[in-house]
Design an enzyme around this catalytic site. Structure first.
Site, PDB file in Angstrom:
ATOM      1  N   CYS A 115       0.820  -1.227   0.000  1.00  0.00           N
ATOM      2  CA  CYS A 115       0.000   0.000   0.000  1.00  0.00           C
ATOM      3  C   CYS A 115       0.848   1.269   0.000  1.00  0.00           C
ATOM      4  O   CYS A 115       0.328   2.362  -0.222  1.00  0.00           O
ATOM      5  CB  CYS A 115      -0.941  -0.010   1.191  1.00  0.00           C
ATOM      6  SG  CYS A 115      -2.149  -1.332   1.047  1.00  0.00           S
ATOM      7  N   HIS A 256      -3.677   7.062   2.532  1.00  0.00           N
ATOM      8  CA  HIS A 256      -4.025   5.760   1.948  1.00  0.00           C
ATOM      9  C   HIS A 256      -5.393   5.359   2.506  1.00  0.00           C
ATOM     10  O   HIS A 256      -5.661   5.539   3.692  1.00  0.00           O
ATOM     11  CB  HIS A 256      -2.955   4.740   2.340  1.00  0.00           C
ATOM     12  CG  HIS A 256      -3.333   3.341   1.965  1.00  0.00           C
ATOM     13  ND1 HIS A 256      -3.709   2.997   0.686  1.00  0.00           N
ATOM     14  CD2 HIS A 256      -3.418   2.205   2.715  1.00  0.00           C
ATOM     15  CE1 HIS A 256      -3.986   1.706   0.658  1.00  0.00           C
ATOM     16  NE2 HIS A 256      -3.828   1.205   1.870  1.00  0.00           N
ATOM     17  N   ASN A 286     -10.340  -0.246  -0.483  1.00  0.00           N
ATOM     18  CA  ASN A 286      -8.879  -0.144  -0.516  1.00  0.00           C
ATOM     19  C   ASN A 286      -8.381  -0.660  -1.870  1.00  0.00           C
ATOM     20  O   ASN A 286      -8.437  -1.863  -2.141  1.00  0.00           O
ATOM     21  CB  ASN A 286      -8.306  -0.975   0.639  1.00  0.00           C
ATOM     22  CG  ASN A 286      -6.790  -0.898   0.734  1.00  0.00           C
ATOM     23  OD1 ASN A 286      -6.126  -0.367  -0.159  1.00  0.00           O
ATOM     24  ND2 ASN A 286      -6.251  -1.427   1.812  1.00  0.00           N
TER      25      ASN A 286
END
Ligand code: UT7
Length: 331
Positions: A115, A256, A286
């Site tokens: 990520c 994020h 996500n």
């Protein structure tokens, strides 16, 4: 840093596939509820690429970037692709994108930092520009997370979605804009809390690895949550202190998008009002390497992101890998 030129983002675009998987759809697939998902994560729906690969998410975003900047693919010198779901182990997804768009003068490579991949790739691209070696670097963040998610596992299948996004980095001599600073971190002791164990050289694909589900993403959500809250908040506060800034000096936090509660904790630690935080996790979930550039693209397109604004990008992910980047928007 004593610099003659900075790297600055001169175009940004994103792409999401059409198909939407809502929390209500997931209620029919695993034992979960819309209320639980919304309350624990902030996610309402995510987009899923039914046919095709990660490059199919990246290419429309890259083409959008070229169009926005009014340049041809032949002008691109380097392509860096942050992804955990490359089309294949090799050749790189960068090579597949290079061929598809006709960037015949570019070299490039994939970068895997989960990520935090987009932040790591952005800083790598920025260093290429600052060194004076290159003038046009494409940085892509794209993931077809649905290709590594087990849709019978309620712990993970509710979290992820598919998307691609890209930015163009170019040099600027205006030292009041562009990428100012970064703090990037890696701690491999976190490797057993978020991983995909199968398919690589440790556990090459076999009937046994597939039967055991080793080709799916595994996450110990609770363990990752604790370190993610602290890691992302710490590094975001640290980059402000390092640059003698306070929350009031920041126009946008671009976190994020893994969990709304992690985002809220990070904003609060930085002393930022919720109105200064880019949040689209509700619509996309996500999307790993695409979350941060996709926020930049949406806020840029809607006109909310303005030239000269001070922005902090912040991420936390597998590895563990995490970091923050400070920049001033230049378009
Ligand atoms: O992007 C990379 C980095 N990743 C992250 O930052 C993710 C970090 N972790 C998280 O965001 C959260 O830990 C999750 C959203 C994954 C999970 O939320 P949580 O509040 O930590 O839940 P939990 O795992 O502690 O589970 C709480 C309860 C459990 O039941 P019991 O043991 O209390 O009876 C779970 O079995 O919720 C249950 N549960 C669910 N219930 C309904 C877990 N998943 C679900 C679900 N629907 N989908």
């Amino acid at each position: 840093m004593n610099q003659k030129q900075r790297a600055t983002i001169t175009a940004v675009d994103h792409y999401v596939p059409e198909k939407i998987l809502t929390n209500f759809d997931l209620e029919k697939m695993v034992e979960t509820t819309n209320d639980w998902i919304l309350e624990r994560t902030g996610i309402r729906e995510r987009h899923i690429l039914e046919k095709g690969a990660t490059s199919d998410l990246a290419i429309p975003a890259v083409q959008g970037v070229l169009k926005q900047r009014g340049i041809s693919a032949e002008e691109i010198e380097v392509i860096i692709v942050a992804t955990v779901t490359p089309d294949m182990f090799f050749p790189s997804t960068a090579a597949i994108i290079q061929d598809a768009i006709g960037a015949k003068n570019a070299w490039g490579f994939d970068m895997e930092a989960a990520c935090s991949g987009f932040l790591f790739a952005l800083m790598t691209g920025a260093r290429f520009i600052e060194s004076g070696a290159y003038k046009k670097v494409l940085v892509v963040g794209a993931d077809k997370m649905s290709s590594i998610v087990d849709y019978t596992d309620r712990n993970t299948c509710i979290l992820f979605g598919d998307a691609g996004a890209a930015v163009l980095l170019e040099p600027t001599e205006n030292l009041n804009e562009g990428i100012f600073d970064s703090i990037l971190r890696l701690d491999g002791s976190g490797k057993e809390f978020l991983y995909m164990k199968g398919g690589g050289s440790l556990n090459p694909p076999s009937h046994q690895t597939v039967d055991s589900g080793l080709h799916y993403l595994f996450q110990d959500g609770k363990a990752v949550f604790k370190v993610a809250v602290k890691g992302m908040a710490d590094v975001s506060a640290e980059i402000l202190e390092k640059n003698n800034l306070a929350g009031k000096d920041v126009d946008w936090l671009v976190p994020h998008q893994a969990n709304l509660r992690i985002i809220d904790a990070c904003a609060s630690r930085m002393g930022l009002d919720a109105s200064k935080v880019m949040i689209n996790i509700d619509r996309y979930g996500n999307t790993t390497d695409a979350t941060i550039p996709m926020c930049l693209s949406e806020w840029h397109k809607s006109g909310q992101l303005k030239k000269g604004q001070t922005i902090v990008l912040s991420s936390f992910g597998a590895g563990y890998s995490w970091g923050a980047i400070l920049l001033k928007w230049g378009i």
